[in-house]
Design an enzyme around this catalytic site. Structure first.
Site, short mmCIF file in Angstrom:
data_model
loop_
_atom_site.label_atom_id
_atom_site.label_comp_id
_atom_site.label_asym_id
_atom_site.label_seq_id
_atom_site.Cartn_x
_atom_site.Cartn_y
_atom_site.Cartn_z
N SER A 37 -5.72 -4.01 55.10
CA SER A 37 -6.27 -4.25 56.48
C SER A 37 -5.79 -3.32 57.46
O SER A 37 -6.58 -3.06 58.55
CB SER A 37 -5.76 -5.45 56.99
N LYS A 47 -0.57 -5.77 62.32
CA LYS A 47 -1.76 -5.35 62.97
C LYS A 47 -1.38 -4.52 64.19
O LYS A 47 -0.32 -4.10 64.55
CB LYS A 47 -2.48 -6.56 63.32
#
Length: 271
Positions: free
Chosen positions: A51, A130
């Protein structure tokens, strides 16, 4: 020294420990120090998913990056836009697909637990990495005419984005971020479960600042990937070219009067 005594018979202090005793002690001390450092100062994390490609490698079939995470920095302030952070998976987020990586065998699981502390195995906790896109008090929406995410009506500058397939990100509803919360997204924008979709999106997709563990500072393994982890602020858009030239123009304009004044002063002194 008594007459006839051999100098080598004199006591020389505490007896040195045998090597087979000294080595385990040194190893134990090193492990304790390393454990304390990783628990309170910095820790090595394994990147388990793609990701955050291509900033952080975690793609299937490749060697996942090991990153050093600074656990001290947020004791003095909150995360800022653009920073890559590691945080505990919020209760509102979906269950991690990587939990199945943990072994059912007690001994193997214990070894995994120990290895995770030193970055040799995937973390035993359900931690996520993230990039911070928006912080408390800001509003996020997607997207403007150029398919850029917009925060507080300003499009983001995101040079770190990675596209697999069509370079266009999916739309998501407007989200207002409350104080004490973060809106996070993956750099691999179309292959990331983040604040847009986790828990159904909206408020459920936000991350509490209190859940943030630390800031990713550098990739330390594999050696071919040694580098710092950038924290480019996406909300600090670069000025247009003509505006970037303003300082140079001002400098040139000021240089001529300064040069003229310098010559006049030299003439006065010479007289």
């Amino acid at each position: 020294m008594p007459d006839g005594a051999d100098p080598e018979d004199e006591p020389t202090g505490r007896k040195k420990l045998p090597l087979w005793v000294e080595l385990p002690i040194l190893l134990a001390v090193a492990l304790v120090i390393s454990f304390l450092v990783q628990s309170f100062v910095a820790r090595v994390y394994v990147i388990p998913s793609e990701s955050m490609e291509a900033t952080l490698h975690g793609c299937p079939g490749c060697t996942g990056d090991r990153v050093v995470v600074d656990r001290v920095v947020y004791a003095f302030g909150d995360p800022e836009p653009g920073e890559v952070v590691v945080f505990a998976r919020p209760a509102t987020w979906n269950h991690s697909e990587h939990s199945a990586d943990r072994s059912e065998n007690t001994v193997v699981r214990w070894l995994q637990d120990v290895g995770s502390v030193f970055g040799l195995a995937t973390s035993t906790e359900d931690d996520v990495v993230k990039r911070v896109v928006a912080v408390g008090g800001q509003t996020v929406r997607c997207c403007d005419g150029q398919n850029r995410v917009v925060v507080d009506d300003r499009p983001l500058d995101e040079p770190y984005l990675h596209w697999e397939g069509i370079p266009r990100q999916e739309e998501f509803p407007v989200v207002s971020v409350p104080q004490g919360m973060l809106f996070v997204m993956g750099d691999n924008r179309n292959n990331s479960g983040d604040s847009r979709t986790q828990g159904g999106g909206g408020a459920n997709g936000l991350v509490p600042v209190d859940d943030v563990i630390g800031k990713a500072r550098a990739v330390i393994l594999p050696p071919s990937r040694w580098r710092g982890v950038g924290d480019h602020d996406p909300q600090a858009l670069s000025a247009p070219a003509w505006q970037q030239g303003i300082p140079l123009g001002v400098g040139l304009a000021a240089a001529w009067p300064a040069l003229w004044l310098g010559r006049r002063l030299r003439e006065v002194v010479a007289r």
